[in-house]
Write a protein that holds these residues in place. Sequence first.
Motif, PDB file in Angstrom:
ATOM      1  N   SER A  31       0.861  -1.184   0.000  1.00 24.43           N
ATOM      2  CA  SER A  31       0.000   0.000   0.000  1.00 24.43           C
ATOM      3  C   SER A  31       0.894   1.229   0.000  1.00 24.43           C
ATOM      4  CB  SER A  31      -0.874  -0.008   1.258  1.00 24.43           C
ATOM      5  OG  SER A  31      -1.284   1.302   1.595  1.00 24.43           O
ATOM      6  N   ASN A  33       0.096   4.061   1.039  1.00 27.23           N
ATOM      7  CA  ASN A  33      -0.089   4.764   2.316  1.00 27.23           C
ATOM      8  C   ASN A  33       0.825   4.210   3.398  1.00 27.23           C
ATOM      9  OD1 ASN A  33      -2.199   6.408   1.334  1.00 27.23           O
ATOM     10  ND2 ASN A  33      -3.252   6.328   3.304  1.00 27.23           N
ATOM     11  N   GLN A  55      -1.188  -2.259  -6.235  1.00 31.25           N
ATOM     12  CA  GLN A  55      -1.115  -2.479  -4.789  1.00 31.25           C
ATOM     13  C   GLN A  55      -1.691  -3.858  -4.458  1.00 31.25           C
ATOM     14  OE1 GLN A  55      -1.689   1.727  -2.579  1.00 31.25           O
ATOM     15  NE2 GLN A  55      -3.541   0.963  -3.506  1.00 31.25           N
ATOM     16  N   ALA A  57      -2.270  -4.730  -1.269  1.00 27.00           N
ATOM     17  CA  ALA A  57      -3.092  -4.565  -0.058  1.00 27.00           C
ATOM     18  C   ALA A  57      -3.532  -3.108   0.060  1.00 27.00           C
ATOM     19  CB  ALA A  57      -2.303  -5.007   1.174  1.00 27.00           C
ATOM     20  N   GLY A  58      -4.131  -2.590  -1.017  1.00 28.01           N
ATOM     21  CA  GLY A  58      -4.593  -1.204  -1.027  1.00 28.01           C
ATOM     22  C   GLY A  58      -5.650  -0.991   0.041  1.00 28.01           C
ATOM     23  N   ARG A  59      -5.546   0.132   0.724  1.00 28.04           N
ATOM     24  CA  ARG A  59      -6.456   0.393   1.843  1.00 28.04           C
ATOM     25  C   ARG A  59      -7.484   1.447   1.486  1.00 28.04           C
ATOM     26  NH1 ARG A  59      -2.035   0.492   6.646  1.00 28.04           N
ATOM     27  NH2 ARG A  59      -3.402   2.082   7.468  1.00 28.04           N
ATOM     28  N   GLY A  60      -8.732   1.174   1.835  1.00 29.55           N
ATOM     29  CA  GLY A  60      -9.797   2.155   1.642  1.00 29.55           C
ATOM     30  C   GLY A  60     -10.234   2.732   2.975  1.00 29.55           C
ATOM     31  N   ARG A  61     -11.182   3.621   2.943  1.00 27.42           N
ATOM     32  CA  ARG A  61     -11.729   4.182   4.183  1.00 27.42           C
ATOM     33  C   ARG A  61     -12.488   3.107   4.948  1.00 27.42           C
ATOM     34  NH1 ARG A  61     -15.396   7.659   4.897  1.00 27.42           N
ATOM     35  NH2 ARG A  61     -16.531   7.204   2.989  1.00 27.42           N
ATOM     36  N   TRP A  66      -8.970  -1.481  -1.049  1.00 23.48           N
ATOM     37  CA  TRP A  66      -9.076  -0.714  -2.304  1.00 23.48           C
ATOM     38  C   TRP A  66      -8.395  -1.540  -3.385  1.00 23.48           C
ATOM     39  CZ3 TRP A  66     -11.720   3.592  -3.719  1.00 23.48           C
ATOM     40  CH2 TRP A  66     -11.380   4.180  -4.943  1.00 23.48           C
ATOM     41  N   LEU A  75      -2.394   5.468  -8.210  1.00 26.13           N
ATOM     42  CA  LEU A  75      -2.452   5.005  -6.823  1.00 26.13           C
ATOM     43  C   LEU A  75      -1.272   5.660  -6.132  1.00 26.13           C
ATOM     44  CD1 LEU A  75      -2.866   1.233  -7.769  1.00 26.13           C
ATOM     45  CD2 LEU A  75      -4.701   2.802  -7.121  1.00 26.13           C
ATOM     46  N   ASP A 118     -15.266  11.642  -1.672  1.00 26.97           N
ATOM     47  CA  ASP A 118     -15.295  10.902  -2.938  1.00 26.97           C
ATOM     48  C   ASP A 118     -15.452  11.885  -4.091  1.00 26.97           C
ATOM     49  OD1 ASP A 118     -15.256   8.590  -1.478  1.00 26.97           O
ATOM     50  OD2 ASP A 118     -17.379   8.108  -1.786  1.00 26.97           O
ATOM     51  N   LYS A 125     -18.497   6.964  -8.687  1.00 25.16           N
ATOM     52  CA  LYS A 125     -17.217   7.298  -8.046  1.00 25.16           C
ATOM     53  C   LYS A 125     -16.032   6.874  -8.913  1.00 25.16           C
ATOM     54  CE  LYS A 125     -14.690   6.066  -3.790  1.00 25.16           C
ATOM     55  NZ  LYS A 125     -14.847   5.708  -2.365  1.00 25.16           N
ATOM     56  N   GLY A 128     -11.208   7.864  -4.674  1.00 25.53           N
ATOM     57  CA  GLY A 128     -11.366   7.829  -3.225  1.00 25.53           C
ATOM     58  C   GLY A 128     -10.095   8.324  -2.567  1.00 25.53           C
ATOM     59  N   ILE A 129     -10.260   8.903  -1.378  1.00 23.70           N
ATOM     60  CA  ILE A 129      -9.118   9.475  -0.662  1.00 23.70           C
ATOM     61  C   ILE A 129      -9.101   8.927   0.757  1.00 23.70           C
ATOM     62  CG2 ILE A 129      -8.210  11.650   0.305  1.00 23.70           C
ATOM     63  CD1 ILE A 129      -9.518  12.929  -2.308  1.00 23.70           C
ATOM     64  N   GLY A 145      -3.788   9.455   0.817  1.00 26.20           N
ATOM     65  CA  GLY A 145      -3.769   8.395  -0.197  1.00 26.20           C
ATOM     66  C   GLY A 145      -4.862   8.669  -1.216  1.00 26.20           C
ATOM     67  N   VAL A 146      -4.463   8.656  -2.474  1.00 25.71           N
ATOM     68  CA  VAL A 146      -5.406   8.995  -3.545  1.00 25.71           C
ATOM     69  C   VAL A 146      -5.474   7.824  -4.521  1.00 25.71           C
ATOM     70  CG1 VAL A 146      -5.875  10.601  -5.437  1.00 25.71           C
ATOM     71  CG2 VAL A 146      -4.749  11.433  -3.361  1.00 25.71           C
TER      72      VAL A 146
HETATM   73  C1  BTN Z   1     -11.820   5.158  -0.182  1.00 30.12           C
HETATM   74  O1  BTN Z   1     -12.166   4.172   0.482  1.00 30.12           O
HETATM   75  O2  BTN Z   1     -12.616   5.785  -0.882  1.00 30.12           O
HETATM   76  C2  BTN Z   1     -10.395   5.633  -0.121  1.00 30.12           C
HETATM   77  C3  BTN Z   1      -9.531   4.854  -1.065  1.00 30.12           C
HETATM   78  C4  BTN Z   1      -8.073   5.295  -1.073  1.00 30.12           C
HETATM   79  C5  BTN Z   1      -7.237   4.409  -1.960  1.00 30.12           C
HETATM   80  C6  BTN Z   1      -5.845   4.926  -2.143  1.00 30.12           C
HETATM   81  S1  BTN Z   1      -4.990   4.075  -3.420  1.00 30.12           S
HETATM   82  C7  BTN Z   1      -3.488   4.839  -2.968  1.00 30.12           C
HETATM   83  C8  BTN Z   1      -3.472   4.907  -1.444  1.00 30.12           C
HETATM   84  N1  BTN Z   1      -2.888   3.716  -0.881  1.00 30.12           N
HETATM   85  C9  BTN Z   1      -3.784   2.987  -0.225  1.00 30.12           C
HETATM   86  O3  BTN Z   1      -3.554   1.885   0.326  1.00 30.12           O
HETATM   87  N2  BTN Z   1      -4.979   3.585  -0.254  1.00 30.12           N
HETATM   88  C10 BTN Z   1      -4.921   4.858  -0.952  1.00 30.12           C
END
Ligand code: BTN
Length: 262
Positions: A31, A33, A55, A57-61, A66, A75, A118, A125, A128-129, A145-146
């Motif tokens: 990730s 972030n 990514q 293991a991309g992380r969302g809110r 993500w 990313l 968003d 959408k 996400g941030i 994180g964008v």
């Molecule tokens: C959401 O849930 O709307 C927020 C999503 C954010 C995703 C981005 S991708 C780049 C950065 N790294 C992560 O792990 N998450 C954020």
Amino acid sequence: MRSTLHKEALQKGLSTRAFGRKLFVFSEIDSTNVCARTLAEVGNPEGTVVIADYQTAGRGRLGRVWSAEPRANLLLSVILRPADRLPAWHMSYLVSEAVARAVHQTIGIPVASKWPNDLLTDGKKFCGILLETMATSEGTAYVAGVGINVNQDHFPSELTSSATSLKLATGSDVDRVSLFQSLMSSLEGLYDEAGRDAGAEMMRSWMDRCTTFGRSVQVRGGGPAIDGTALGLSDDGGLLVQHGDRMTTVYAGDVTISEPAA
Ligand code: BTN
């Protein structure tokens, strides 16, 4: 054909003073972030960016995942150190507004914002941030994180009614490098401007593009769901929701708009 991001191309023609000047580029990472948090903790400066083509293991809110296809999207995570120039709650609105301006500038489509941060086009959408805060030896730092769906063509069936990409919105591939450079410029410009006027113009602009206010909404997350009307923002950036004779300020959650705009 999908190409890989390269540091030289991303930085060639970059017109910023600080944003994107210190740049870490990965073809694959867990990730961005997580990586940017570590970089912030060891003192990397404001404007440092971590960007990845994919990514694992991309992380969302709200603890979500993500997911994004490889080499199709933007990313990235940016380190912010506003000190006392801006209140903490401005940060995610500022980043959201910067993405909206960069997208509009690069491909000319109208962009709407939806609380909390968003970004939508055609009601779906595309960005996400995820803003994270941490204490470092140089003071409080933020990692923004964008995730921008740029050229992704397909989404899982459960997301097709709510998610889109800039390519799906415009019918053509979007140049990720140009969008990245435009985002760095709009972030730096807004950040400088917000430091001068305490974020007043940036917040006005974000609120003007916000589709949440005046609508019937359901807010979920962090407690029982609230059904009411979204009225605007509180003085500290929460969403004001009128329900029955009560007003609740919501600081984190998901909003579903339950009634189309009149
Ligand atoms: C959401 O849930 O709307 C927020 C999503 C954010 C995703 C981005 S991708 C780049 C950065 N790294 C992560 O792990 N998450 C954020």
